[in-house]
Write an enzyme that holds these catalytic residues in place. Sequence first.
Site, PDB file in Angstrom:
ATOM      1  N   GLY A  48       0.830  -1.194   0.000  1.00 37.92           N
ATOM      2  CA  GLY A  48       0.000   0.000   0.000  1.00 37.92           C
ATOM      3  C   GLY A  48       0.864   1.243   0.000  1.00 37.92           C
ATOM      4  N   GLN A  53       3.272   9.778   1.626  1.00 36.87           N
ATOM      5  CA  GLN A  53       4.534   9.053   1.428  1.00 36.87           C
ATOM      6  C   GLN A  53       5.244   9.479   0.140  1.00 36.87           C
ATOM      7  OE1 GLN A  53       2.601   5.016   2.216  1.00 36.87           O
ATOM      8  NE2 GLN A  53       4.640   4.729   3.077  1.00 36.87           N
ATOM      9  N   CYS A  94       6.657  -0.661   6.627  1.00 36.60           N
ATOM     10  CA  CYS A  94       6.206   0.542   5.936  1.00 36.60           C
ATOM     11  C   CYS A  94       7.320   0.983   4.993  1.00 36.60           C
ATOM     12  CB  CYS A  94       5.911   1.632   6.969  1.00 36.60           C
ATOM     13  SG  CYS A  94       5.358   3.177   6.241  1.00 36.60           S
ATOM     14  N   LEU A  95       6.973   1.297   3.756  1.00 32.79           N
ATOM     15  CA  LEU A  95       7.982   1.768   2.795  1.00 32.79           C
ATOM     16  C   LEU A  95       8.735   2.977   3.349  1.00 32.79           C
ATOM     17  CD1 LEU A  95       5.987   1.604  -0.581  1.00 32.79           C
ATOM     18  CD2 LEU A  95       7.923   0.155   0.065  1.00 32.79           C
ATOM     19  N   HIS A 136      -3.578   0.711   8.185  1.00 29.55           N
ATOM     20  CA  HIS A 136      -2.226   1.293   8.118  1.00 29.55           C
ATOM     21  C   HIS A 136      -2.205   2.497   7.156  1.00 29.55           C
ATOM     22  CE1 HIS A 136       2.342   0.713   7.764  1.00 29.55           C
ATOM     23  NE2 HIS A 136       2.059   1.593   6.819  1.00 29.55           N
ATOM     24  N   GLU A 137      -2.750   2.315   5.952  1.00 32.37           N
ATOM     25  CA  GLU A 137      -2.708   3.382   4.937  1.00 32.37           C
ATOM     26  C   GLU A 137      -3.604   4.562   5.320  1.00 32.37           C
ATOM     27  OE1 GLU A 137      -0.359   3.239   2.935  1.00 32.37           O
ATOM     28  OE2 GLU A 137       0.072   1.123   3.194  1.00 32.37           O
ATOM     29  N   HIS A 140      -1.989   6.869   7.703  1.00 36.90           N
ATOM     30  CA  HIS A 140      -1.038   7.805   7.077  1.00 36.90           C
ATOM     31  C   HIS A 140      -1.715   9.144   6.752  1.00 36.90           C
ATOM     32  CE1 HIS A 140       2.823   5.879   6.435  1.00 36.90           C
ATOM     33  NE2 HIS A 140       2.293   4.793   5.917  1.00 36.90           N
TER      34      HIS A 140
HETATM   35 ZN   LIG Z   1       3.174   2.940   5.716  1.00 39.14          ZN
END
Ligand SMILES: [Zn+2]
Length: 180
Positions: A48, A53, A94-95, A136-137, A140
Amino acid sequence: MKKNLMNLVTYPSPILSKKCAEVKIGDMQAGEILGNMTDKLYEWNGAGLAAPQVGILQRIVVIDVREDPATLYRMINPRIVWRSEELVESKEGCLSIPRLLEKVPRHELVTVQYFDENFAEKEVYASGFLSCCLQHELDHLDGILYIDRLGRRKRSMAIQKFKKLQEEFEEKRKEEEMTE
Ligand SMILES: [Zn+2]
């Protein structure tokens, strides 16, 4: 074709703690952002990706948890409209916090309403990894990282661990550069 200039924003950038703005219904830019974010999701091999991000403070998310059949969710203004009381714990990454993995408590089931790239209203009912990924997304978009969902002590331990992983990675990278 325009070049995709999106760069990954990583911890501890203050951008990741900002609350994102709602997208105006019919905003034509959203489709282009979704397209570029989708490319980056696959390029970076993530499950995701949320707009902050890539430095965009708008409520836009793309998700593909590589289930069979593969489903790509392209979401504008997503919101959780229902969550189960039951919690589950699973490892998340997480990226934007590369290489760190931590167990995070999440609601087992969620229902999320959103607009797709054509501003049609959609709803998804999710369990398992997709449910965790959605939570999670969507976090953000409110400037919340998964490490913020850990207790205070666990959170600071995770940050220490992350710093160490970063240092090790940098050292390895430098060594590889020298032997090249
Ligand atoms: Zn993340």
